[in-house]
Motif scaffolding. Structure first.
Motif, PDB file in Angstrom:
ATOM      1  N   ALA A  41      18.480  19.509  -2.489  1.00  0.00           N
ATOM      2  CA  ALA A  41      18.030  18.112  -2.478  1.00  0.00           C
ATOM      3  C   ALA A  41      16.609  18.060  -3.025  1.00  0.00           C
ATOM      4  N   PHE A  42      16.259  16.922  -3.578  1.00  0.00           N
ATOM      5  CA  PHE A  42      14.908  16.674  -4.061  1.00  0.00           C
ATOM      6  C   PHE A  42      14.269  15.687  -3.100  1.00  0.00           C
ATOM      7  N   VAL A  43      13.018  15.955  -2.701  1.00  0.00           N
ATOM      8  CA  VAL A  43      12.366  15.136  -1.688  1.00  0.00           C
ATOM      9  C   VAL A  43      10.947  14.769  -2.090  1.00  0.00           C
ATOM     10  N   THR A  44      10.473  13.699  -1.506  1.00  0.00           N
ATOM     11  CA  THR A  44       9.082  13.285  -1.579  1.00  0.00           C
ATOM     12  C   THR A  44       8.796  12.489  -0.320  1.00  0.00           C
ATOM     13  N   THR A  45       7.526  12.330   0.002  1.00  0.00           N
ATOM     14  CA  THR A  45       7.161  11.545   1.176  1.00  0.00           C
ATOM     15  C   THR A  45       6.258  10.396   0.752  1.00  0.00           C
ATOM     16  N   LEU A  46       6.579   9.224   1.269  1.00  0.00           N
ATOM     17  CA  LEU A  46       5.785   8.036   0.993  1.00  0.00           C
ATOM     18  C   LEU A  46       5.175   7.510   2.282  1.00  0.00           C
ATOM     19  N   SER A  47       3.984   6.951   2.152  1.00  0.00           N
ATOM     20  CA  SER A  47       3.384   6.199   3.250  1.00  0.00           C
ATOM     21  C   SER A  47       3.285   4.750   2.783  1.00  0.00           C
ATOM     22  N   PHE A  48       3.339   3.833   3.742  1.00  0.00           N
ATOM     23  CA  PHE A  48       3.281   2.409   3.411  1.00  0.00           C
ATOM     24  C   PHE A  48       2.947   1.612   4.656  1.00  0.00           C
ATOM     25  N   GLU A  49       2.554   0.386   4.437  1.00  0.00           N
ATOM     26  CA  GLU A  49       2.323  -0.541   5.542  1.00  0.00           C
ATOM     27  C   GLU A  49       3.403  -1.604   5.515  1.00  0.00           C
ATOM     28  N   GLN A  50       3.877  -1.970   6.694  1.00  0.00           N
ATOM     29  CA  GLN A  50       4.860  -3.048   6.795  1.00  0.00           C
ATOM     30  C   GLN A  50       4.137  -4.392   6.856  1.00  0.00           C
ATOM     31  N   GLU A  76       8.397   5.095  -8.790  1.00  0.00           N
ATOM     32  CA  GLU A  76       7.917   3.926  -9.533  1.00  0.00           C
ATOM     33  C   GLU A  76       7.399   2.829  -8.596  1.00  0.00           C
ATOM     34  N   ILE A  77       7.766   2.870  -7.310  1.00  0.00           N
ATOM     35  CA  ILE A  77       7.297   1.833  -6.381  1.00  0.00           C
ATOM     36  C   ILE A  77       5.913   2.133  -5.815  1.00  0.00           C
ATOM     37  N   VAL A  78       5.380   3.321  -6.068  1.00  0.00           N
ATOM     38  CA  VAL A  78       4.047   3.668  -5.571  1.00  0.00           C
ATOM     39  C   VAL A  78       3.036   2.682  -6.153  1.00  0.00           C
ATOM     40  N   GLY A  79       2.221   2.125  -5.264  1.00  0.00           N
ATOM     41  CA  GLY A  79       1.203   1.173  -5.673  1.00  0.00           C
ATOM     42  C   GLY A  79       1.701  -0.252  -5.850  1.00  0.00           C
ATOM     43  N   ASN A 101       4.441  16.090  -6.763  1.00  0.00           N
ATOM     44  CA  ASN A 101       4.866  15.358  -5.560  1.00  0.00           C
ATOM     45  C   ASN A 101       6.376  15.280  -5.358  1.00  0.00           C
ATOM     46  N   ILE A 102       7.129  16.095  -6.053  1.00  0.00           N
ATOM     47  CA  ILE A 102       8.588  16.162  -5.861  1.00  0.00           C
ATOM     48  C   ILE A 102       8.943  17.619  -5.571  1.00  0.00           C
ATOM     49  N   TYR A 103       9.686  17.805  -4.494  1.00  0.00           N
ATOM     50  CA  TYR A 103      10.017  19.146  -4.035  1.00  0.00           C
ATOM     51  C   TYR A 103      11.533  19.338  -3.972  1.00  0.00           C
ATOM     52  N   LYS A 104      11.932  20.577  -4.180  1.00  0.00           N
ATOM     53  CA  LYS A 104      13.345  20.936  -4.059  1.00  0.00           C
ATOM     54  C   LYS A 104      13.489  21.764  -2.790  1.00  0.00           C
ATOM     55  N   THR A 105      14.531  21.456  -2.025  1.00  0.00           N
ATOM     56  CA  THR A 105      14.812  22.184  -0.800  1.00  0.00           C
ATOM     57  C   THR A 105      16.326  22.256  -0.633  1.00  0.00           C
ATOM     58  N   HIS A 106      16.779  23.044   0.311  1.00  0.00           N
ATOM     59  CA  HIS A 106      18.216  23.126   0.569  1.00  0.00           C
ATOM     60  C   HIS A 106      18.548  22.289   1.792  1.00  0.00           C
ATOM     61  N   ASP A 107      19.441  21.349   1.624  1.00  0.00           N
ATOM     62  CA  ASP A 107      19.898  20.497   2.723  1.00  0.00           C
ATOM     63  C   ASP A 107      21.056  21.226   3.399  1.00  0.00           C
ATOM     64  N   SER A 108      20.791  21.818   4.556  1.00  0.00           N
ATOM     65  CA  SER A 108      21.833  22.594   5.238  1.00  0.00           C
ATOM     66  C   SER A 108      22.951  21.711   5.768  1.00  0.00           C
ATOM     67  N   PHE A 109      22.639  20.463   6.114  1.00  0.00           N
ATOM     68  CA  PHE A 109      23.668  19.548   6.599  1.00  0.00           C
ATOM     69  C   PHE A 109      24.697  19.268   5.503  1.00  0.00           C
ATOM     70  N   ASN A 127       0.826  -1.211   0.000  1.00  0.00           N
ATOM     71  CA  ASN A 127       0.000   0.000   0.000  1.00  0.00           C
ATOM     72  C   ASN A 127       0.862   1.264   0.000  1.00  0.00           C
ATOM     73  N   ILE A 128       1.888   1.271  -0.824  1.00  0.00           N
ATOM     74  CA  ILE A 128       2.804   2.414  -0.914  1.00  0.00           C
ATOM     75  C   ILE A 128       2.090   3.546  -1.644  1.00  0.00           C
ATOM     76  N   GLN A 129       2.034   4.709  -0.986  1.00  0.00           N
ATOM     77  CA  GLN A 129       1.349   5.868  -1.545  1.00  0.00           C
ATOM     78  C   GLN A 129       2.177   7.124  -1.328  1.00  0.00           C
ATOM     79  N   ILE A 130       1.840   8.142  -2.079  1.00  0.00           N
ATOM     80  CA  ILE A 130       2.458   9.457  -1.891  1.00  0.00           C
ATOM     81  C   ILE A 130       1.698  10.171  -0.782  1.00  0.00           C
ATOM     82  N   TYR A 131       2.446  10.795   0.114  1.00  0.00           N
ATOM     83  CA  TYR A 131       1.861  11.583   1.193  1.00  0.00           C
ATOM     84  C   TYR A 131       2.351  13.019   1.026  1.00  0.00           C
ATOM     85  N   THR A 132       1.419  13.954   1.017  1.00  0.00           N
ATOM     86  CA  THR A 132       1.801  15.363   0.897  1.00  0.00           C
ATOM     87  C   THR A 132       1.843  15.981   2.283  1.00  0.00           C
TER      88      THR A 132
END
Length: 130
Positions: free
Chosen positions: A36-45, A106-109, A23-31, A3-8
């Motif tokens: 960096a490009f980021v996205t968030t996924l939700s899933f069940e183990q 590509e792993i979504v769904g 669903n893809i965002y650009k941000t600055h990784d200060s570390f 049940n891999i899904q995109i989470y906003t």
């Protein structure tokens, strides 16, 4: 992982994140002091595949194999969402290139798990994406 899904995430509505593709965002990784490009996924183990039983215990595998395959890293664990009160896990994943995140999506769904296979008398762990 199923049940891999995109989470906003709410934080994507701030000035720190710029949506560069759906669903893809650009941000600055200060570390790392780089973009960096980021996205968030939700899933069940799936405990039947030796994964954790709730969101407070996200298993190392197959997650580690996904991270390696797609050249991404966990950039936010969402402790407030992964508090163990649900079977759904949330992770923000980041990559150095837009293409890495596009490939990851590509792993979504799909169903993602590790499977033991034998070859030449040796046992190997193979990442399965179906």
């Amino acid at each position: 992982m199923k049940n891999i899904q995109i989470y906003t995430a709410e934080k994507y509505n701030t000035s720190e994140y710029v949506e560069v593709k759906s669903n893809i965002y650009k941000t600055h990784d200060s570390f790392m002091d780089q973009d960096a490009f980021v996205t968030t996924l939700s899933f069940e183990q799936e405990p039947e595949y030796e994964e954790g039983s709730d969101s407070s215990d996200i298993s190392q595998y197959p997650l580690e194999d996904v991270l390696d395959k797609y050249y991404v890293a966990v950039s936010d664990f969402y402790e407030d969402l992964n508090d163990g009160s649900s079977n759904t896990c949330y992770l923000e994943l980041s990559g150095e290139s837009l293409e890495d995140i596009e490939n990851l999506l590509e792993i979504v769904g799909k169903h993602v798990y590790n499977k033991e296979e034998e070859s030449d008398g040796k046992t190997y762990i193979k990442l399965i994406i179906e």
